[in-house]
Design an enzyme around this catalytic site. Structure first.
Site, PDB file in Angstrom:
ATOM      1  N   SER A 117      -7.183   3.205  15.367  1.00 33.26           N
ATOM      2  CA  SER A 117      -6.732   2.529  16.590  1.00 33.26           C
ATOM      3  C   SER A 117      -7.077   3.357  17.819  1.00 33.26           C
ATOM      4  O   SER A 117      -7.108   4.592  17.766  1.00 33.26           O
ATOM      5  CB  SER A 117      -5.216   2.332  16.560  1.00 33.26           C
ATOM      6  OG  SER A 117      -4.768   1.961  17.848  1.00 33.26           O
ATOM      7  N   ALA A 126       0.289   9.039  15.435  1.00 34.59           N
ATOM      8  CA  ALA A 126       0.117  10.124  14.460  1.00 34.59           C
ATOM      9  C   ALA A 126      -0.520   9.595  13.179  1.00 34.59           C
ATOM     10  O   ALA A 126      -1.389  10.246  12.582  1.00 34.59           O
ATOM     11  CB  ALA A 126       1.465  10.769  14.150  1.00 34.59           C
ATOM     12  N   SER A 127      -0.113   8.387  12.767  1.00 32.42           N
ATOM     13  CA  SER A 127      -0.686   7.830  11.527  1.00 32.42           C
ATOM     14  C   SER A 127      -2.185   7.599  11.694  1.00 32.42           C
ATOM     15  O   SER A 127      -2.970   7.866  10.781  1.00 32.42           O
ATOM     16  CB  SER A 127       0.024   6.518  11.134  1.00 32.42           C
ATOM     17  OG  SER A 127      -0.326   5.456  11.999  1.00 32.42           O
ATOM     18  N   LYS A 128      -2.589   7.125  12.860  1.00 34.99           N
ATOM     19  CA  LYS A 128      -4.013   6.807  13.070  1.00 34.99           C
ATOM     20  C   LYS A 128      -4.840   8.078  13.298  1.00 34.99           C
ATOM     21  O   LYS A 128      -5.993   8.162  12.859  1.00 34.99           O
ATOM     22  CB  LYS A 128      -4.165   5.831  14.240  1.00 34.99           C
ATOM     23  CG  LYS A 128      -3.529   4.467  13.991  1.00 34.99           C
ATOM     24  CD  LYS A 128      -4.100   3.761  12.764  1.00 34.99           C
ATOM     25  CE  LYS A 128      -3.610   2.329  12.647  1.00 34.99           C
ATOM     26  NZ  LYS A 128      -4.157   1.631  11.462  1.00 34.99           N
ATOM     27  N   VAL A 165       0.820  -1.221   0.000  1.00 38.59           N
ATOM     28  CA  VAL A 165       0.000   0.000   0.000  1.00 38.59           C
ATOM     29  C   VAL A 165       0.853   1.269   0.000  1.00 38.59           C
ATOM     30  O   VAL A 165       0.379   2.334  -0.381  1.00 38.59           O
ATOM     31  CB  VAL A 165      -0.994   0.045   1.194  1.00 38.59           C
ATOM     32  CG1 VAL A 165      -2.014  -1.066   1.117  1.00 38.59           C
ATOM     33  CG2 VAL A 165      -0.264   0.026   2.530  1.00 38.59           C
ATOM     34  N   ASN A 172      -7.166  -1.430   5.769  1.00 39.38           N
ATOM     35  CA  ASN A 172      -6.856  -2.118   7.023  1.00 39.38           C
ATOM     36  C   ASN A 172      -5.359  -2.360   7.240  1.00 39.38           C
ATOM     37  O   ASN A 172      -4.918  -2.469   8.380  1.00 39.38           O
ATOM     38  CB  ASN A 172      -7.607  -3.465   7.020  1.00 39.38           C
ATOM     39  CG  ASN A 172      -7.093  -4.417   8.065  1.00 39.38           C
ATOM     40  OD1 ASN A 172      -7.408  -4.299   9.248  1.00 39.38           O
ATOM     41  ND2 ASN A 172      -6.260  -5.371   7.652  1.00 39.38           N
ATOM     42  N   TYR A 174       2.956   5.647  15.112  1.00 38.27           N
ATOM     43  CA  TYR A 174       1.687   4.917  14.966  1.00 38.27           C
ATOM     44  C   TYR A 174       0.489   5.799  15.357  1.00 38.27           C
ATOM     45  O   TYR A 174      -0.504   5.882  14.621  1.00 38.27           O
ATOM     46  CB  TYR A 174       1.740   3.660  15.837  1.00 38.27           C
ATOM     47  CG  TYR A 174       0.563   2.732  15.686  1.00 38.27           C
ATOM     48  CD1 TYR A 174       0.463   1.871  14.598  1.00 38.27           C
ATOM     49  CD2 TYR A 174      -0.450   2.698  16.646  1.00 38.27           C
ATOM     50  CE1 TYR A 174      -0.617   0.997  14.466  1.00 38.27           C
ATOM     51  CE2 TYR A 174      -1.529   1.832  16.520  1.00 38.27           C
ATOM     52  CZ  TYR A 174      -1.606   0.986  15.437  1.00 38.27           C
ATOM     53  OH  TYR A 174      -2.675   0.129  15.307  1.00 38.27           O
TER      54      TYR A 174
HETATM   55  P1  NAD Z   1      -1.733  -8.090  11.417  1.00 41.12           P
HETATM   56  O1  NAD Z   1      -0.272  -7.859  11.531  1.00 41.12           O
HETATM   57  O2  NAD Z   1      -2.298  -9.391  11.826  1.00 41.12           O
HETATM   58  O3  NAD Z   1      -2.220  -7.793   9.934  1.00 41.12           O
HETATM   59  C1  NAD Z   1      -1.759  -6.686   9.194  1.00 41.12           C
HETATM   60  C2  NAD Z   1      -1.580  -7.125   7.749  1.00 41.12           C
HETATM   61  O4  NAD Z   1      -1.151  -5.989   7.004  1.00 41.12           O
HETATM   62  C3  NAD Z   1      -0.489  -8.205   7.590  1.00 41.12           C
HETATM   63  O5  NAD Z   1      -0.998  -9.290   6.839  1.00 41.12           O
HETATM   64  C4  NAD Z   1       0.619  -7.488   6.851  1.00 41.12           C
HETATM   65  O6  NAD Z   1       1.367  -8.330   5.983  1.00 41.12           O
HETATM   66  C5  NAD Z   1      -0.176  -6.438   6.081  1.00 41.12           C
HETATM   67  N1  NAD Z   1       0.681  -5.340   5.651  1.00 41.12           N
HETATM   68  C6  NAD Z   1       1.671  -4.718   6.343  1.00 41.12           C
HETATM   69  N2  NAD Z   1       2.258  -3.797   5.594  1.00 41.12           N
HETATM   70  C7  NAD Z   1       1.638  -3.828   4.385  1.00 41.12           C
HETATM   71  C8  NAD Z   1       1.813  -3.101   3.168  1.00 41.12           C
HETATM   72  N3  NAD Z   1       2.772  -2.174   3.054  1.00 41.12           N
HETATM   73  N4  NAD Z   1       0.991  -3.375   2.136  1.00 41.12           N
HETATM   74  C9  NAD Z   1       0.035  -4.327   2.239  1.00 41.12           C
HETATM   75  N5  NAD Z   1      -0.167  -5.054   3.350  1.00 41.12           N
HETATM   76  C10 NAD Z   1       0.634  -4.804   4.412  1.00 41.12           C
HETATM   77  O7  NAD Z   1      -2.389  -6.896  12.253  1.00 41.12           O
HETATM   78  P2  NAD Z   1      -3.914  -6.576  12.634  1.00 41.12           P
HETATM   79  O8  NAD Z   1      -3.964  -6.482  14.103  1.00 41.12           O
HETATM   80  O9  NAD Z   1      -4.867  -7.460  11.924  1.00 41.12           O
HETATM   81  O10 NAD Z   1      -3.998  -5.083  12.074  1.00 41.12           O
HETATM   82  C11 NAD Z   1      -4.968  -4.660  11.141  1.00 41.12           C
HETATM   83  C12 NAD Z   1      -5.240  -3.187  11.369  1.00 41.12           C
HETATM   84  O11 NAD Z   1      -5.823  -3.006  12.664  1.00 41.12           O
HETATM   85  C13 NAD Z   1      -3.972  -2.322  11.355  1.00 41.12           C
HETATM   86  O12 NAD Z   1      -4.240  -1.124  10.663  1.00 41.12           O
HETATM   87  C14 NAD Z   1      -3.715  -2.042  12.818  1.00 41.12           C
HETATM   88  O13 NAD Z   1      -3.029  -0.837  13.008  1.00 41.12           O
HETATM   89  C15 NAD Z   1      -5.143  -1.980  13.343  1.00 41.12           C
HETATM   90  N6  NAD Z   1      -5.248  -2.197  14.781  1.00 41.12           N
HETATM   91  C16 NAD Z   1      -4.875  -3.375  15.348  1.00 41.12           C
HETATM   92  C17 NAD Z   1      -4.969  -3.531  16.738  1.00 41.12           C
HETATM   93  C18 NAD Z   1      -4.563  -4.808  17.423  1.00 41.12           C
HETATM   94  O14 NAD Z   1      -4.406  -4.786  18.660  1.00 41.12           O
HETATM   95  N7  NAD Z   1      -4.430  -5.926  16.726  1.00 41.12           N
HETATM   96  C19 NAD Z   1      -5.463  -2.473  17.527  1.00 41.12           C
HETATM   97  C20 NAD Z   1      -5.838  -1.286  16.914  1.00 41.12           C
HETATM   98  C21 NAD Z   1      -5.731  -1.156  15.545  1.00 41.12           C
END
Ligand code: NAD
Length: 254
Positions: A152, A166-168, A63, A89, A164
């Protein structure tokens, strides 16, 4: 929008929350194109979806790379014809304090590359995806259309997460901005701000920090990806919802 009418692009679909959203959409009869850096994860996602009423196709995607985003969106359009939903996502963590002192007493500064990679993936990546998706959807007269941004709970600031958080926070600002800009074209744009959720991303958090953060969650546990999907489903089905970000965090608002 009805779940069975959804033709969705889901980024970060190989793992965690994105994978769950892709599978639940396909379980409801929707068509999905999942993008991720992780090809093996996408292959196993396709295999897992074979028996489901909907369809899932996986293509490699970075992305943070404009060209990769363009190629991916045109592949997605070939595969599922007129996608009407984008789930932004994909996200990463690269935590570090702004300035810290190491054991030898030297001051260490958060490396620029560590700052930039998180902004590039979490914020600029979502921008590349939304811009390309919106351009194609408007050109093809696809309406209604929907963008869901995964934010997040730490969007309002958290020690060790300058990049992180700041990005969110930036992503939430764009949820509101794009909702206003794209409403005249029949788009809705909304966000979900998950709290700690049981996915592989948490392997980057130390067990001690995880235990401490979990102890501070009013509901006493972290979320399961399915609970983030439930918010996504609500956004899809509630046609009057736009511009807002739904907290799904067990009450652990920062
Ligand atoms: P995860 O690591 O299980 O999944 C994230 C996926 O994104 C992975 O498959 C990874 O390969 C993919 N990815 C990373 N960089 C990429 C890129 N440059 N291009 C395409 N794909 C890419 O994590 P998750 O917990 O499922 O996270 C999903 C979203 O939820 C994220 O945006 C994360 O910030 C957000 N989030 C997660 C949590 C948590 O506690 N798990 C809490 C708040 C927010």
């Amino acid at each position: 929008m009805k779940l069975e009418d959804i033709k969705a692009i889901v980024t970060g679909a190989a793992s965690g929350i994105g994978r769950c959203i892709a599978l639940e959409l396909a379980r409801a009869g929707a068509k999905v194109v999942g993008g991720d850096l992780d090809i093996d994860g996408l292959k196993s996602l396709e295999t897992e979806a074979v028996e489901l009423p909907g369809e899932i196709y996986g293509f490699q995607l970075d992305v943070a790379n404009e060209l990769s985003v363009k190629e991916f969106i045109s592949l997605a359009c070939e595969k599922i014809d007129d996608p009407n939903t984008l789930v932004n996502n994909a996200g990463i963590l690269r935590d570090g304090l702004l300035v810290t002192r190491d054991e030898d007493g030297w001051l260490r500064k958060l490396p620029t590359a560590q700052w930039k990679r998180v902004i590039d993936v979490n914020l600029t990546g979502a921008f590349f995806m939304a811009r390309e998706f919106a351009a194609v959807a408007i050109e093809q007269n696809i309406s209604p259309a929907l963008i869901i941004n995964i934010s997040s709970v730490t969007r309002s600031g958290n020690p060790g997460q300058s990049n992180y958080s700041a990005s969110k926070a930036g992503l939430d600002a764009d949820t509101r901005t794009w909702a206003l800009e794209l409403a005249p074209f029949g788009f809705r744009v909304a966000g979900i701000a998950p709290g700690l959720t049981n996915t592989p991303i948490l392997s980057r958090v130390s067990p001690e920090a995880l235990a401490e953060m979990t102890a501070n969650i009013p509901l006493g546990r972290i979320a399961e990806p399915y609970e983030i999907w439930q918010a996504a489903r609500f956004i899809i089905e509630c046609d009057y919802l736009t511009g807002g970000v739904i907290d799904v965090d067990g009450g652990a608002r920062f």
